[in-house]
Scaffold this motif. Structure first.
Motif, mmCIF file in Angstrom:
data_model
loop_
_atom_site.group_PDB
_atom_site.id
_atom_site.type_symbol
_atom_site.label_atom_id
_atom_site.label_comp_id
_atom_site.label_asym_id
_atom_site.label_seq_id
_atom_site.Cartn_x
_atom_site.Cartn_y
_atom_site.Cartn_z
ATOM 1 N N GLU A 28 0.834 -1.205 0.000
ATOM 2 C CA GLU A 28 0.000 0.000 0.000
ATOM 3 C C GLU A 28 0.865 1.249 0.000
ATOM 4 O O GLU A 28 0.538 2.240 -0.645
ATOM 5 C CB GLU A 28 -0.908 0.019 1.231
ATOM 6 N N LEU A 79 0.848 4.390 -2.376
ATOM 7 C CA LEU A 79 0.630 5.780 -1.946
ATOM 8 C C LEU A 79 1.739 6.682 -2.468
ATOM 9 O O LEU A 79 1.487 7.784 -2.958
ATOM 10 C CB LEU A 79 0.578 5.842 -0.415
ATOM 11 N N GLU A 113 -15.296 8.340 3.734
ATOM 12 C CA GLU A 113 -13.842 8.191 3.827
ATOM 13 C C GLU A 113 -13.410 8.012 5.278
ATOM 14 O O GLU A 113 -12.484 8.674 5.756
ATOM 15 C CB GLU A 113 -13.119 9.362 3.155
ATOM 16 N N ASP A 172 -11.765 -5.500 12.306
ATOM 17 C CA ASP A 172 -11.689 -5.571 10.844
ATOM 18 C C ASP A 172 -11.416 -6.979 10.331
ATOM 19 O O ASP A 172 -11.097 -7.160 9.162
ATOM 20 C CB ASP A 172 -10.693 -4.557 10.278
ATOM 21 N N GLY A 189 -12.353 -9.458 5.003
ATOM 22 C CA GLY A 189 -13.004 -10.030 6.178
ATOM 23 C C GLY A 189 -14.180 -10.934 5.868
ATOM 24 O O GLY A 189 -14.595 -11.708 6.722
ATOM 25 N N GLU A 204 -8.552 -7.903 -3.832
ATOM 26 C CA GLU A 204 -9.257 -7.532 -2.599
ATOM 27 C C GLU A 204 -9.439 -6.018 -2.601
ATOM 28 O O GLU A 204 -8.477 -5.287 -2.832
ATOM 29 C CB GLU A 204 -8.478 -7.968 -1.372
ATOM 30 N N PRO A 223 -10.563 -2.991 -0.294
ATOM 31 C CA PRO A 223 -10.997 -2.471 1.004
ATOM 32 C C PRO A 223 -11.920 -1.266 0.821
ATOM 33 O O PRO A 223 -12.103 -0.783 -0.302
ATOM 34 C CB PRO A 223 -9.687 -2.052 1.670
ATOM 35 N N LEU A 226 -11.537 1.759 1.460
ATOM 36 C CA LEU A 226 -10.843 2.877 0.810
ATOM 37 C C LEU A 226 -9.607 2.289 0.152
ATOM 38 O O LEU A 226 -8.644 1.942 0.831
ATOM 39 C CB LEU A 226 -10.446 3.931 1.834
ATOM 40 N N ASP A 242 -7.529 3.659 -1.999
ATOM 41 C CA ASP A 242 -6.615 4.616 -2.631
ATOM 42 C C ASP A 242 -5.174 4.113 -2.634
ATOM 43 O O ASP A 242 -4.464 4.231 -3.621
ATOM 44 C CB ASP A 242 -6.687 5.970 -1.912
ATOM 45 N N ALA A 243 -4.765 3.568 -1.481
ATOM 46 C CA ALA A 243 -3.377 3.133 -1.399
ATOM 47 C C ALA A 243 -3.106 1.949 -2.317
ATOM 48 O O ALA A 243 -1.981 1.720 -2.730
ATOM 49 C CB ALA A 243 -3.047 2.761 0.047
ATOM 50 N N MET A 244 -4.165 1.203 -2.617
ATOM 51 C CA MET A 244 -3.984 0.023 -3.462
ATOM 52 C C MET A 244 -4.132 0.368 -4.945
ATOM 53 O O MET A 244 -3.982 -0.500 -5.798
ATOM 54 C CB MET A 244 -5.049 -1.037 -3.130
#
Ligand code: SF4
Ligand code: SF4
Lengths: 265, 459, 327
Positions: A173, A177, B116, B132, B404, B431, B433, B435, B437-439
């Motif tokens: 991740e 980012l 968010e 989670d 999950g 997968e 999640p 949010l 964004d990071a992926m």
């Protein structure tokens, strides 16, 4: 009389010598852990006695604690880090009701009774997320020194969301980012928030104050602020957080001398 | 004003909204610029791209005004029923009674994404031990506790049995906090034994007659509870009329899916289609308006198809999508990467099939409930996915895992195996999640690789 | 004798035995054998271990699983599709209040009976079924009354034997736990064979398990059959004793689990509860914080993963800390 507590942790060994006359710490030290945990702790113990001019005949009982406690042959007794941590914090922050202990490989939450004894605890020793290891990995990936992470995170305006529960995926991740141009400050704040969220979830978020943060990660500036913002309550860093568990072991060693009931394991 | 179909941002929508208004756009009471929803907390909208048609505007406004509508319903003396873990059965019964309205508390699934994470829903769930390792639907638990997202219904129903463990466990937690639940059982659908009478279900499945009878008896309990709550009997006539109205929605959606997933160029983006499909299960608390909203969307799609215009490139790779995404933005991502959605199985495809109208209503509803692909063997669901991939002519498959969710850990392999064995189209499982964004870069790389592979096979 | 393996306490052992078949209570040795499962996030290690066991080969002609959780439903489908072992998936309703749910369970037992016949079983007449039921009932009562003379592991292992053929289940030689151990209850789902070690570790740390409420333990033993019901209709009596009376986390609502627990904890002067769950088992996991709020007793959360056999220290450390807390 000097009573000793030896905390054989997974990453470091800590020794505290407790002076039962002054009821204070006579000496304390931390060294990196090695393969022979007993030898590492013993060397530190001997060095502290020597360097602090302590008469070896004055050294009384030794209690071992931490993951490697059973390996500490010179300890007469072993007590788990849960009980020791509670005793150590009780000594240094008597009013504490909740302890959050984030170490290198695990994290724990302890709820204390009014008399400082443990009423409930939970621990995460299953995965790196929510531990110091996670923090180290991600700080390295960001190219930020661990001790500067909090300072950099404080510049964040919009902390990034790290949603992965797993340290390995969290690394991916972070690559993502960084590639999307998110600032290091936002990622650093995201990393701290992610650990805080994980720890808060483990505790069930049912925390009585005052809350004290201890363990090696408590030394990372910004961690307590991240916890405060997630928990919505003030969090104080324990004095000398790396050694509170060893201090608790030393205090319990002293109490065993007085005949106070100390748990043995 | 440029009316060419295209995808636009939230800001662009607000400008366009002003232009449309100036040009005389007539809006329902819940109309208005989409930006106001973002200002009120649905901040994820700022990162999405939307279809630029007034029909899409109405769809979004309808969806995003549901909380207001529920409160309004309650204020007007309508009685609310929370139909949990219900994919299109109990709401049909509820809307058969004029003074009841149903909603779907499970819809809180998307709140962490839409807000968010700027809500305390997940914190509350954590504090109640639902962390989670559970599906994002855990946000619903927080919504019951903080009571900020929907008014408390006077009656809560929840299907259990062959449903997912995540939901069952979370609903039990809801009940333990003092929200009484009327549980009804949906048994694991099994193959009939050799000598057992067999019943054909919508969607092509079969079940032993005894199982259908069992579900019918369960639904009779619901019928009695609804009648008691409403203070009037829920007669077969009312139910038949309710089924007819539900079928109206399903029929519009059927047409919409057919056009949106088959026509080239793609006439409607995946995100709007996802929202539209969801209306089949809960009607967004207003059945009649659902019909109107979907009819307008269908008309827009028909217009575009007739005109040979669309929102994506002609050569977009046709992708079948399994499971809803916890982060809506990922539907945009697929299209940005050069794909388009051609067929979906968002865990409720049975709710898109018409309810048999030639049967006594309770029998029809029981058959429909038992036709849920998730309550049978994974082989059944996989079979339906394979059939729909063929029907829509998809060139690639994405199985989107829900963090999950207990079923997701098992199903991707089963679906992948069946697709490999029967279809020979490329597939990925990802997968997503709440949010993502990071992926995003990783997800994009994986989606692009899938699309490239599918394109290579075209040659 | 043909063996039938089963992995759920909602499959009545008496029903298998009365068909002239050998019941085999499946206790997979350890989790994580199948690398695919160990690696897959979200798979319950126990359900994964059942699949592994079936893949490696079970010493039985068929396997009976139940629908009590979706992980088991998926496991069952996977085993069935691999063709390694015939599987019967017994539908156990989560709701239990209605006559329809009870009838469904009873009808499922009848269907199971037909499955047994296909695997060499002979349908029992009423008298035969009643005889088998009473024999198991006596064995279980004897075990329960001898409980205080047995170590926790002995109790668990004997209870497991009593879920097999009675002929081979001899009563254990008493090996009482230290009388000064702290009385504890263990609550949770199923245990793998390797997990039985955990009772020893707990005892060595100073605990004395006075209530084994895991899936293989006392919680899921039917509470005695009603003789009048047995005379009238033994199969219905069997179904009632299992379906109506076994408290479990998956039941909706599951208040009966707490009622039962409340009674048993008080009766045995339990001082702490060890809550044993598998990671990714939502049904038990969701009960943890509820249990903590419900009981005044300290609760130790023991989350078991696929790799626990390799990390016994972790378990030991938690037990020791818990017992220090209770001391
Ligand atoms: S997404 Fe899956 S796990 Fe979550 S509630 Fe729906 S069916 Fe259950
Ligand atoms: S431990 Fe939980 S998830 Fe695993 S098989 Fe049992 S009930 Fe299912």
């Amino acid at each position: 009389m000097i009573c000793a507590g030896v905390d054989a942790g997974s990453r470091t060994a800590k020794v505290v010598l407790f002076d039962s006359d002054s009821l204070g710490v006579a000496a304390a030290g931390v060294v990196d852990q090695g393969i022979d945990q007993d030898a590492v702790a013993d060397a530190l113990f001997v060095r502290l006695i020597r360097e602090n001019g302590i008469d070896p005949s004055q050294v009384g009982p030794v209690v071992g604690t931490g993951y490697g406690r059973k390996l500490i042959r010179f300890a007469q007794k072993t007590i788990t880090e849960i009980t020791c941590q509670a005793a150590g914090i009780r000594h240094s922050v008597p009013e504490a009701r909740t302890i959050i202990d984030i170490g290198g490989q695990d994290s724990k939450y302890l709820r204390l009774n009014g008399n400082g004894s443990v009423a409930d605890f939970a621990m995460n020793d299953r995965c790196a997320a929510g531990t110091g290891r996670f923090l180290e990995l991600l700080a390295a990936q960001l190219g930020v020194r661990l001790d500067r992470l909090g300072e950099i995170a404080a510049l964040s305006r919009n902390p990034a969301i790290i949603s992965s529960m797993c340290a390995v995926f969290a690394e991916t991740e972070i690559v993502g980012l960084l590639a999307s141009g998110i600032t290091t400050a936002d990622i650093a704040a995201g990393v701290l928030a992610s650990i805080a969220t994980r720890v808060a979830a483990m505790s069930g978020r049912n925390l009585d104050g005052p809350i004290v943060l201890t363990g090696g990660v408590a030394l990372v500036p910004g961690m307590e602020a991240a916890l405060e913002s997630i928990l919505g309550q003030p969090v104080a860093v324990a004095p000398r957080p790396q050694i509170t568990c060893a201090l608790g072991a030393a205090i319990l060693a002293w109490k065993s001398l007085n005949g106070s009931p100390t748990p043995t394991a | 004003m440029n009316d060419r179909p295209r995808k636009i941002t939230l800001d662009q929508w607000d400008d366009r909204h002003a232009e449309l208004r100036a040009a005389g756009l007539n809006e329902p009471s819940y109309g208005g610029p989409l930006g106001r929803h973002a200002a009120q907390g649905d901040v994820r909208l700022r990162k999405l791209s939307f279809d630029n048609s007034p029909a899409a505007l109405r769809l979004w406004n309808f969806l995003l005004s549901e909380e207001d509508r529920l409160r309004d319903c309650k204020a007007r003396g309508k009685k609310l029923v929370g139909a949990m873990k219900d994919l299109g059965t109990v709401p049909v019964m509820v809307y058969s009674l004029p003074n009841l309205a149903a909603f779907y508390p499970d819809g809180a699934w998307w709140l962490p994404c839409m807000k968010e994470n700027r809500t305390d829903l997940l914190k509350i769930a954590d504090s109640l031990g639902i962390d989670d390792s559970f599906c994002p639907v855990r946000a619903m638990l927080g919504a019951f506790v903080n009571q900020k997202h929907f008014p408390l219904p006077g009656l809560l129903t929840c299907s259990v049995g062959a449903t997912c463990d995540d939901f069952s466990a979370i609903a039990q937690r809801v009940e333990s906090l003092g929200f009484p639940i009327l549980w009804w059982e949906i048994p694991h659908r099994r193959r009939p034994d050799g000598d057992e009478p067999v019943v054909e279900l919508p969607g092509g499945f079969t079940a032993p007659e005894t199982q259908v009878a069992f579900v019918r008896a369960e639904l009779e309990r619901i019928r009695r509870a609804l009648a008691d709550y409403a203070g009037e009997p829920l007669t077969d006539e009312l139910l038949s009329a309710g089924i007819e109205r539900a079928n109206q929605v399903r029929s519009i959606l059927g047409k919409l899916r057919e056009l949106a997933y088959c026509a080239n160029p793609c006439p409607m983006p995946a995100l709007e289609m996802l929202i539209a499909e969801m209306l089949a299960i809960h009607f967004c608390s207003d059945h009649n308006e659902t019909v109107a909203v979907l009819a307008e969307l269908r008309d827009e799609v028909v217009r575009r198809v007739r005109a040979g215009i669309g929102v994506l490139a002609d050569d977009a790779v046709r992708v079948f999508w399994v499971n809803p995404v916890a982060d809506l933005r990922v539907m945009n991502l697929l299209e940005d990467a050069g794909g388009r959605v051609c067929g979906t199985e968002y865990l409720f495809c049975h709710a898109l099939d018409p309810i048999p109208a030639d049967l006594p209503p309770m029998e029809a509803l029981a058959r429909m409930a038992l036709a849920d692909p998730m309550v049978g063997s994974p082989r059944d669901r996989t079979g339906r996915i394979v059939a729909d991939i063929r029907r829509f002519g998809a060139e690639a498959l994405v199985v989107s895992r829900i963090p999950g969710a207990s079923h997701c850990a098992w199903e991707a392999a089963a679906i992948g195996e069946a697709v490999r064995a029967q279809l020979d189209i490329p597939m990925i499982d990802i997968e997503v999640p709440s949010l993502a964004d990071a992926m995003r870069p990783t997800l994009r790389t994986r989606l692009e690789a899938l699309l490239e592979t599918a394109r290579t096979r075209r040659r | 004798m043909t063996a039938i393996a089963y992995a759920s306490p909602f499959v009545p052992v008496e029903w298998i035995a009365a068909h002239g078949l050998r019941p085999l209570w499946l206790r997979p040795p350890a989790a994580g054998g199948g690398a695919e499962f160990a690696a897959a996030r979200g798979v319950c290690p126990y359900a994964g271990a059942v699949v592994d066991a079936a893949e490696t080969g079970i010493d039985a002609s068929a396997l009976v699983l139940t629908t009590i959780c979706d992980q088991m439903r998926f496991a069952s489908a996977l085993i069935e599709s691999s063709g390694r072992c015939p599987v019967f998936l017994l539908n156990v309703p989560s709701t239990w209040q209605t006559g329809e749910a009870r009838s469904l369970y009873l009808a499922e037992l009848c269907r199971l009976g037909r499955f047994f016949e296909k695997h060499g079983g002979k349908p029992p007449n009423g008298a035969e079924l009643a005889r088998v039921m009473l024999a198991y009932d006596r064995a279980r009562s004897a075990l329960l009354s001898a409980q205080s003379t047995l170590s926790a592991r002995q109790f668990a292992e004997t209870a497991a034997k009593y879920r097999g053929p009675l002929e081979t289940a001899s009563p254990p030689k008493p090996d009482a736990p230290p009388a000064d151990g702290i009385p504890l209850a263990v609550l949770g789902g199923p245990l793998l064979e390797a997990d039985y070690e955990f009772f020893d570790v707990l005892q060595r740390a100073g605990g004395r398990v006075v209530l084994d409420a895991t899936e293989g333990g006392e919680r899921t033993m039917p509470r005695g059959f009603d003789p009048r019901k047995i005379d009238a209709d033994p199969l219905r009596a069997l179904a009632d004793a299992y379906f109506n009376a076994i408290p479990d986390a998956f039941r909706r609502p599951n208040a009966a689990l707490y009622e039962w627990l409340g009674r048993e904890l008080a009766a045995r002067h339990v001082r702490g509860i060890v809550f044993r769950r598998y990671v990714w088992c939502d049904l038990w996991h969701a009960e943890l914080q509820r249990l903590k709020r419900w009981t005044a007793l300290p609760v130790l959360d023991l989350d078991a993963g696929a790799d626990d056999v390799a990390a016994p220290n972790r378990m030991q450390g938690r037990f020791e800390a818990f017992l220090e807390m209770l001391a």
